[in-house]
Write a protein that holds these residues in place. Structure first.
Motif, PDB file in Angstrom:
ATOM      1  N   ILE A 176       0.970  -1.072   0.033  1.00 24.87           N
ATOM      2  CA  ILE A 176      -0.119  -0.011  -0.211  1.00 24.87           C
ATOM      3  C   ILE A 176       0.799   0.751  -0.006  1.00 24.87           C
ATOM      4  O   ILE A 176       0.570   2.535  -0.144  1.00 24.87           O
ATOM      5  N   ARG A 177       2.200   1.301   0.132  1.00 28.39           N
ATOM      6  CA  ARG A 177       2.775   2.508  -0.226  1.00 28.39           C
ATOM      7  C   ARG A 177       3.127   2.832  -1.088  1.00 28.39           C
ATOM      8  O   ARG A 177       2.736   3.965  -1.239  1.00 28.39           O
ATOM      9  N   HIS A 178       2.583   2.622  -1.973  1.00 27.65           N
ATOM     10  CA  HIS A 178       2.746   2.874  -3.691  1.00 27.65           C
ATOM     11  C   HIS A 178       1.331   2.722  -4.395  1.00 27.65           C
ATOM     12  O   HIS A 178       1.521   1.836  -5.315  1.00 27.65           O
ATOM     13  N   ILE A 179       0.268   2.824  -3.878  1.00 27.50           N
ATOM     14  CA  ILE A 179      -1.149   2.770  -5.004  1.00 27.50           C
ATOM     15  C   ILE A 179      -1.546   3.446  -5.854  1.00 27.50           C
ATOM     16  O   ILE A 179      -1.884   4.760  -6.079  1.00 27.50           O
ATOM     17  N   SER A 180      -1.926   3.284  -6.720  1.00 34.12           N
ATOM     18  CA  SER A 180      -2.128   3.720  -8.259  1.00 34.12           C
ATOM     19  C   SER A 180      -3.100   3.472  -8.281  1.00 34.12           C
ATOM     20  O   SER A 180      -3.714   2.563  -8.435  1.00 34.12           O
ATOM     21  N   LYS A 181      -3.900   4.967  -9.257  1.00 35.46           N
ATOM     22  CA  LYS A 181      -4.713   4.625  -9.345  1.00 35.46           C
ATOM     23  C   LYS A 181      -5.631   3.732 -10.140  1.00 35.46           C
ATOM     24  O   LYS A 181      -7.044   3.580  -9.887  1.00 35.46           O
ATOM     25  N   ASP A 182      -4.624   3.281 -10.940  1.00 33.40           N
ATOM     26  CA  ASP A 182      -5.548   2.233 -12.140  1.00 33.40           C
ATOM     27  C   ASP A 182      -5.409   1.210 -11.376  1.00 33.40           C
ATOM     28  O   ASP A 182      -6.347   0.143 -11.797  1.00 33.40           O
ATOM     29  N   ASN A 183      -4.970   0.743 -10.012  1.00 34.47           N
ATOM     30  CA  ASN A 183      -5.260  -0.420  -9.461  1.00 34.47           C
ATOM     31  C   ASN A 183      -6.502  -0.147  -8.241  1.00 34.47           C
ATOM     32  O   ASN A 183      -6.362  -1.372  -6.928  1.00 34.47           O
ATOM     33  N   LEU A 184      -7.028   0.964  -8.592  1.00 36.51           N
ATOM     34  CA  LEU A 184      -7.424   1.286  -7.049  1.00 36.51           C
ATOM     35  C   LEU A 184      -9.646   1.112  -7.665  1.00 36.51           C
ATOM     36  O   LEU A 184      -9.790   1.889  -8.681  1.00 36.51           O
ATOM     37  N   PHE A 185     -10.358   0.439  -6.892  1.00 33.94           N
ATOM     38  CA  PHE A 185     -11.287   0.330  -6.973  1.00 33.94           C
ATOM     39  C   PHE A 185     -12.971   0.751  -6.121  1.00 33.94           C
ATOM     40  O   PHE A 185     -11.695   1.032  -4.805  1.00 33.94           O
ATOM     41  N   SER A 186     -13.726   0.417  -6.392  1.00 34.58           N
ATOM     42  CA  SER A 186     -14.703   1.128  -5.649  1.00 34.58           C
ATOM     43  C   SER A 186     -15.007   0.155  -4.308  1.00 34.58           C
ATOM     44  O   SER A 186     -14.118   0.941  -2.878  1.00 34.58           O
ATOM     45  N   ASP A 187     -14.464  -1.114  -3.760  1.00 34.97           N
ATOM     46  CA  ASP A 187     -14.118  -1.969  -2.665  1.00 34.97           C
ATOM     47  C   ASP A 187     -13.814  -2.845  -2.593  1.00 34.97           C
ATOM     48  O   ASP A 187     -13.247  -3.788  -1.590  1.00 34.97           O
ATOM     49  N   TYR A 188     -11.746  -2.777  -3.497  1.00 37.22           N
ATOM     50  CA  TYR A 188     -10.771  -3.331  -3.766  1.00 37.22           C
ATOM     51  C   TYR A 188     -10.560  -2.945  -4.207  1.00 37.22           C
ATOM     52  O   TYR A 188      -9.775  -1.860  -4.944  1.00 37.22           O
ATOM     53  N   ILE A 189      -8.658  -3.012  -4.071  1.00 38.10           N
ATOM     54  CA  ILE A 189      -7.455  -2.944  -5.170  1.00 38.10           C
ATOM     55  C   ILE A 189      -6.808  -4.187  -5.005  1.00 38.10           C
ATOM     56  O   ILE A 189      -6.258  -4.842  -4.770  1.00 38.10           O
ATOM     57  N   VAL A 190      -5.948  -3.856  -6.562  1.00 32.11           N
ATOM     58  CA  VAL A 190      -5.050  -4.766  -6.611  1.00 32.11           C
ATOM     59  C   VAL A 190      -4.093  -4.423  -6.300  1.00 32.11           C
ATOM     60  O   VAL A 190      -3.360  -2.961  -6.618  1.00 32.11           O
ATOM     61  N   ALA A 191      -3.079  -4.965  -5.460  1.00 29.09           N
ATOM     62  CA  ALA A 191      -1.489  -4.542  -5.536  1.00 29.09           C
ATOM     63  C   ALA A 191      -0.464  -5.451  -5.795  1.00 29.09           C
ATOM     64  O   ALA A 191      -0.866  -7.001  -5.712  1.00 29.09           O
ATOM     65  N   TYR A 192      -0.111  -5.382  -4.753  1.00 30.02           N
ATOM     66  CA  TYR A 192       1.823  -5.901  -5.504  1.00 30.02           C
ATOM     67  C   TYR A 192       2.274  -6.149  -4.252  1.00 30.02           C
ATOM     68  O   TYR A 192       3.341  -4.867  -4.305  1.00 30.02           O
ATOM     69  N   GLY A 193       2.855  -7.087  -4.154  1.00 26.61           N
ATOM     70  CA  GLY A 193       3.795  -6.997  -2.616  1.00 26.61           C
ATOM     71  C   GLY A 193       4.868  -8.468  -2.655  1.00 26.61           C
ATOM     72  O   GLY A 193       5.047  -8.820  -3.559  1.00 26.61           O
ATOM     73  N   LYS A 194       4.923  -9.120  -1.609  1.00 25.16           N
ATOM     74  CA  LYS A 194       5.555  -9.633  -0.966  1.00 25.16           C
ATOM     75  C   LYS A 194       5.201 -11.347  -2.168  1.00 25.16           C
ATOM     76  O   LYS A 194       5.927 -11.880  -2.667  1.00 25.16           O
ATOM     77  N   THR A 195       3.460 -11.585  -2.242  1.00 25.02           N
ATOM     78  CA  THR A 195       3.735 -12.712  -2.761  1.00 25.02           C
ATOM     79  C   THR A 195       2.996 -12.584  -4.277  1.00 25.02           C
ATOM     80  O   THR A 195       2.345 -12.993  -4.935  1.00 25.02           O
ATOM     81  N   GLY A 196       3.207 -11.466  -4.487  1.00 25.17           N
ATOM     82  CA  GLY A 196       2.893 -10.776  -6.073  1.00 25.17           C
ATOM     83  C   GLY A 196       1.525  -9.988  -6.816  1.00 25.17           C
ATOM     84  O   GLY A 196       1.354  -9.656  -5.227  1.00 25.17           O
ATOM     85  N   LYS A 197       0.928 -10.528  -7.154  1.00 22.90           N
ATOM     86  CA  LYS A 197      -0.285  -9.382  -6.655  1.00 22.90           C
ATOM     87  C   LYS A 197      -1.794 -10.446  -6.214  1.00 22.90           C
ATOM     88  O   LYS A 197      -1.435 -11.451  -6.494  1.00 22.90           O
ATOM     89  N   ARG A 198      -2.405  -9.750  -6.036  1.00 24.57           N
ATOM     90  CA  ARG A 198      -3.301  -9.843  -4.979  1.00 24.57           C
ATOM     91  C   ARG A 198      -3.679  -8.397  -4.275  1.00 24.57           C
ATOM     92  O   ARG A 198      -4.116  -8.062  -4.678  1.00 24.57           O
ATOM     93  N   ILE A 199      -5.437  -9.697  -4.478  1.00 20.41           N
ATOM     94  CA  ILE A 199      -7.054  -7.755  -4.469  1.00 20.41           C
ATOM     95  C   ILE A 199      -7.022  -8.165  -3.212  1.00 20.41           C
ATOM     96  O   ILE A 199      -6.836  -9.398  -1.875  1.00 20.41           O
ATOM     97  N   ILE A 200      -6.984  -6.482  -2.266  1.00 21.77           N
ATOM     98  CA  ILE A 200      -7.196  -6.612  -0.650  1.00 21.77           C
ATOM     99  C   ILE A 200      -8.536  -6.144  -0.905  1.00 21.77           C
ATOM    100  O   ILE A 200      -8.720  -4.442  -1.505  1.00 21.77           O
ATOM    101  N   LYS A 201      -9.021  -6.608   0.281  1.00 26.68           N
ATOM    102  CA  LYS A 201     -10.703  -6.350   0.220  1.00 26.68           C
ATOM    103  C   LYS A 201     -10.828  -4.831   1.125  1.00 26.68           C
ATOM    104  O   LYS A 201      -9.735  -4.506   1.949  1.00 26.68           O
ATOM    105  N   LEU A 202     -11.579  -3.774   0.330  1.00 22.98           N
ATOM    106  CA  LEU A 202     -11.623  -2.274   1.299  1.00 22.98           C
ATOM    107  C   LEU A 202     -13.034  -2.173   1.771  1.00 22.98           C
ATOM    108  O   LEU A 202     -13.719  -2.467   1.685  1.00 22.98           O
ATOM    109  N   ASN A 203     -12.819  -2.454   3.431  1.00 22.70           N
ATOM    110  CA  ASN A 203     -13.874  -2.093   4.035  1.00 22.70           C
ATOM    111  C   ASN A 203     -15.038  -0.690   4.597  1.00 22.70           C
ATOM    112  O   ASN A 203     -14.274   0.069   3.593  1.00 22.70           O
ATOM    113  N   ASN A 204     -16.134  -0.531   4.860  1.00 23.10           N
ATOM    114  CA  ASN A 204     -16.117   0.595   4.746  1.00 23.10           C
ATOM    115  C   ASN A 204     -15.369   1.424   5.388  1.00 23.10           C
ATOM    116  O   ASN A 204     -14.918   2.793   5.322  1.00 23.10           O
ATOM    117  N   GLN A 205     -14.337   1.270   6.390  1.00 25.76           N
ATOM    118  CA  GLN A 205     -13.588   2.592   7.510  1.00 25.76           C
ATOM    119  C   GLN A 205     -12.414   2.773   5.895  1.00 25.76           C
ATOM    120  O   GLN A 205     -11.816   3.813   6.254  1.00 25.76           O
TER     121      GLN A 205
END
Length: 292
Positions: A176-205
């Protein structure tokens, strides 16, 4: 006579004596690296073809490290950075880290270089480091009071939002240190890190935090680590690291009764077994009193 050639982008060396021919991958797509490895591999092939055992070289450790870091190991960017950091620190004469887990990473990394040197015939003997290569598991989680202190009192508002976002998503710092707007969606983000590409769920908070941001974060690993340590020291919170936010996220979800499979998916673990291994020691203390 030996020749170099490419196969699917990877460089190979081929040598022949009479009608006999042998080839070997140099395990690199970089032509300059391949050229530096060619003489060693050529000698090995010619020795095998002639039946003469190749005489093992005996490079100094510094030379071995240079060869090791130049070779193509198919490392991820993160792994390459880790190896560069470990060898830079170790070769500068700094002592091994006191932290058991960090020390284990150093020992494992340095010994892997020695093993590679033996396999490549670059050294006659490996002077491997002794000690634990696994390290101790960390079980630190934040109490509800400590979390509230962080959320209410971390002075830098932009970084405060980053802390809360990390906790509400359970994400790793590198995701999450460098979130691209292209990878940001309404309730999740597509992240790239230790395990490669993964979906991170965004709760309301976490969604609310994104809405409040004027711009997305652009932090370095060292900035996050040092800034967080400074914040917790000012608040009197002891033995705290940024990654403890992620551990607390998983711990609190399990305590709330969320299925372990669901928590495992939210954390991005490769299997439920990984989640159980990390959280079983923590949850043992939560077992209510029982009578035998």
């Amino acid at each position: 006579m030996a020749t170099m050639y490419q196969k699917r982008g990877v460089w190979y060396v081929s040598a022949s004596i009479g009608k006999r021919r042998l080839s070997k991958s140099l395990r690199t797509k970089d032509k300059q690296v391949a050229k530096s490895l060619k003489p060693i591999t050529e000698l090995e092939l010619l020795s095998n073809l002639s039946g003469i055992t190749q005489q093992t070289q005996n490079l100094s450790f510094d030379d071995l490290v240079r060869q090791y870091l130049k070779a193509d190991h198919n490392w991820s960017k993160r792994t390459k950075e880790l190896n560069d950091y470990v060898f830079e620190s170790y070769q500068s004469g700094k002592p091994l880290p006191a932290n058991p887990t960090s020390r284990a990473i150093f020992v494992r990394t340095i010994n892997a270089c020695w093993n590679w040197g033996l396999k490549q015939g670059l050294v006659k003997k490996a002077f491997k480091l002794e000690g634990d290569t696994i390290g101790e598991s960390r079980h630190r989680v934040f109490s509800e009071k400590e979390l509230q202190m962080l959320f209410d009192n971390a002075k830098d508002e932009q970084f405060n939002q980053f802390i809360r976002f990390a906790y509400y998503t359970g994400a790793r710092s590198g995701e999450i240190r460098h979130i691209s707007k292209d990878n940001l969606f309404s309730d999740y983000i597509v992240a790239y890190g230790k395990t490669g590409k993964r979906i991170i769920k965004l709760n309301n908070q976490s969604q609310e935090i994104i809405k409040q941001l004027d711009e997305l974060w652009d932090y370095t690993k060292s900035y996050v680590s040092h800034k967080f340590k400074k914040e917790v020291r000012m608040l009197g919170i002891k033995d705290a690291r940024f990654h403890d936010l992620r551990r607390t996220f998983g711990y609190n979800l399990i305590k709330q009764g969320r299925p372990i499979y669901e928590v495992s998916k939210l954390l991005g673990h490769s299997s439920v077994t990984t989640t159980e291994r990390h959280y079983a020691p923590l949850l043992t203390t939560e077992i209510k009193d029982f009578v035998l």
